[in-house]
Design an enzyme around this catalytic site. Sequence first.
Site, PDB file in Angstrom:
ATOM      1  N   HIS A  68      12.800  -1.408 -12.026  1.00 19.01           N
ATOM      2  CA  HIS A  68      12.860  -1.471 -10.552  1.00 19.01           C
ATOM      3  C   HIS A  68      13.664  -2.728 -10.215  1.00 19.01           C
ATOM      4  O   HIS A  68      13.155  -3.841 -10.395  1.00 19.01           O
ATOM      5  CB  HIS A  68      11.456  -1.580  -9.955  1.00 19.01           C
ATOM      6  CG  HIS A  68      10.546  -0.457 -10.336  1.00 19.01           C
ATOM      7  ND1 HIS A  68      10.359   0.656  -9.541  1.00 19.01           N
ATOM      8  CD2 HIS A  68       9.778  -0.266 -11.431  1.00 19.01           C
ATOM      9  CE1 HIS A  68       9.498   1.480 -10.133  1.00 19.01           C
ATOM     10  NE2 HIS A  68       9.133   0.947 -11.277  1.00 19.01           N
ATOM     11  N   ASP A 307       9.418  -0.865 -17.388  1.00 18.82           N
ATOM     12  CA  ASP A 307       8.923  -0.794 -16.004  1.00 18.82           C
ATOM     13  C   ASP A 307       9.095  -2.158 -15.320  1.00 18.82           C
ATOM     14  O   ASP A 307       8.232  -2.592 -14.552  1.00 18.82           O
ATOM     15  CB  ASP A 307       7.461  -0.334 -15.966  1.00 18.82           C
ATOM     16  CG  ASP A 307       6.998   0.016 -14.558  1.00 18.82           C
ATOM     17  OD1 ASP A 307       7.855   0.260 -13.699  1.00 18.82           O
ATOM     18  OD2 ASP A 307       5.773   0.047 -14.327  1.00 18.82           O
TER      19      ASP A 307
HETATM   20  O1  DOR Z   1       3.315  -1.751 -11.248  1.00 16.30           O
HETATM   21  C1  DOR Z   1       4.203  -1.080 -10.749  1.00 16.30           C
HETATM   22  N1  DOR Z   1       5.087  -1.606  -9.877  1.00 16.30           N
HETATM   23  N2  DOR Z   1       4.297   0.228 -11.071  1.00 16.30           N
HETATM   24  C2  DOR Z   1       5.154   1.053 -10.425  1.00 16.30           C
HETATM   25  O2  DOR Z   1       5.236   2.200 -10.789  1.00 16.30           O
HETATM   26  C3  DOR Z   1       5.968   0.552  -9.307  1.00 16.30           C
HETATM   27  C4  DOR Z   1       6.252  -0.869  -9.496  1.00 16.30           C
HETATM   28  C5  DOR Z   1       6.937  -1.546  -8.350  1.00 16.30           C
HETATM   29  O3  DOR Z   1       7.924  -0.987  -7.839  1.00 16.30           O
HETATM   30  O4  DOR Z   1       6.558  -2.654  -8.004  1.00 16.30           O
END
Ligand code: DOR
Length: 444
Positions: A68, A307
């Site tokens: 992200h 992630d």
């Molecule tokens: O912990 C997380 N944060 N899991 C996700 O799937 C989204 C992510 C975020 O965009 O902050």
Amino acid sequence: MSSTNLLIRHAQILLPNGDFLSGDVLIRDRQIAQVAPGIRPPEDATDFTEIDASGLTLLPGVIDPQVHFREPGLEHKEDLFTASCACARGGVTSFLEMPNTRPLTTNQQALDDKLQRAKQKCLVNYGFFIGATGDNTPDLLAVNPTPGIKIFMGSMHGQLLVDKEAALEKIFAQGDRLIAVHAEDQARINQRRQEFAGIKDPAIHSQIQDVTAALNATQLALKLSKKYQRRLHILHMSTGDEAELLRQDKPSWVTAEVTPQHLLLNTDAYAQIGTLAQMNPPLRSPHDNEVLWQALLDGVIDFIATDHAPHTLEEKAQEYPNTPSGMPGVETSLALMLTQAMQGRCTVAQVSHWMSTAVAKAYRIPNKGAIAAGYDADLVLVDLNTYHPVLREELQTKCRWSPFEGWELTGWAVTTIVGGQIAYNKGKLDTNVKGEALRFDARQ
Ligand code: DOR
């Protein structure tokens, strides 16, 4: 642009069959031209850079398939430039990014905007998922290029949450593009949020978004994938129960990934780093760590993603449950996993398979994930002999923290090469280096 004609000499080169060769790699016009011992620079060479890789190991560049990077719209946490600098430092030469930016990446226009931004800013190669909203099926089927459709079955609010079976079924029933799911059962999470309301200890996060919430959603995604024989990828699998489910019943068109956090951290981390340990799906028990490791070693879990989900320290300093979930990862993932290899948990070749080769195969990315003539020259030279701690002051990610601060790791990237260009070398980034848009059309 820096020279794309390189000769890497005296490296321990990981070959596609898992063996190591002591030798050289010649790179011409962004691609690997030759892998052999004792290569001489070509006679016609005018613009060649030589790298002495004595004592270093050469691996295919890491492809991180779930990050992200926050641009556009959330650039106070991270942006495509800072995130790609972190990638280069971590040995990550390609990434696949998620659609929960502002605006959401739910149509061709938003995808084109990200591609345009990445072209100008990214030191490494890039691809972007398209997000399902429940009513954008024509976009999901038409947009290009994308590695696939991202569905948040839970842990999301607003347009990107698709948590009802009927809406999910509509997406699974149409088209054949890969569907990647964040598998958590939102109805169960909602109910447990009420049950545990008022508790401010972040450790409760793993109870609210519990093992059953993850298992329910993975079961539903598997059911729909089997009904329509639809290509399914299960993102960041967190529980031993999901791994056991897949061990019993994993169709050939299903893949799964795990994060280094879910392998190496567990609920004990809340006592040490508090809300920095809060992520979705949450950290689980030491037993889950073990079962996930075994599933990875046995091929039940196919590959590794970070992630990478940065939030600022100010945001993380609020009181649970007002704190955002997520932790950064691209800068530490390769060294974390290679440290595991050097400590005997797995082999270096397995780490490279899970972090590059298997990802290229699953997302059908052509010409990446191996060191062989004709492949793109996306490479990382790592030092497997020296240990160095994760230090906040060295981090390139804009959020400038890591859940692994203080961990002594080996296998850090010394040199990261993107399309034959040296993007990172011994602590220095070359911000003139630019990556390219990934393609997802390799023949199987
Ligand atoms: O912990 C997380 N944060 N899991 C996700 O799937 C989204 C992510 C975020 O965009 O902050």
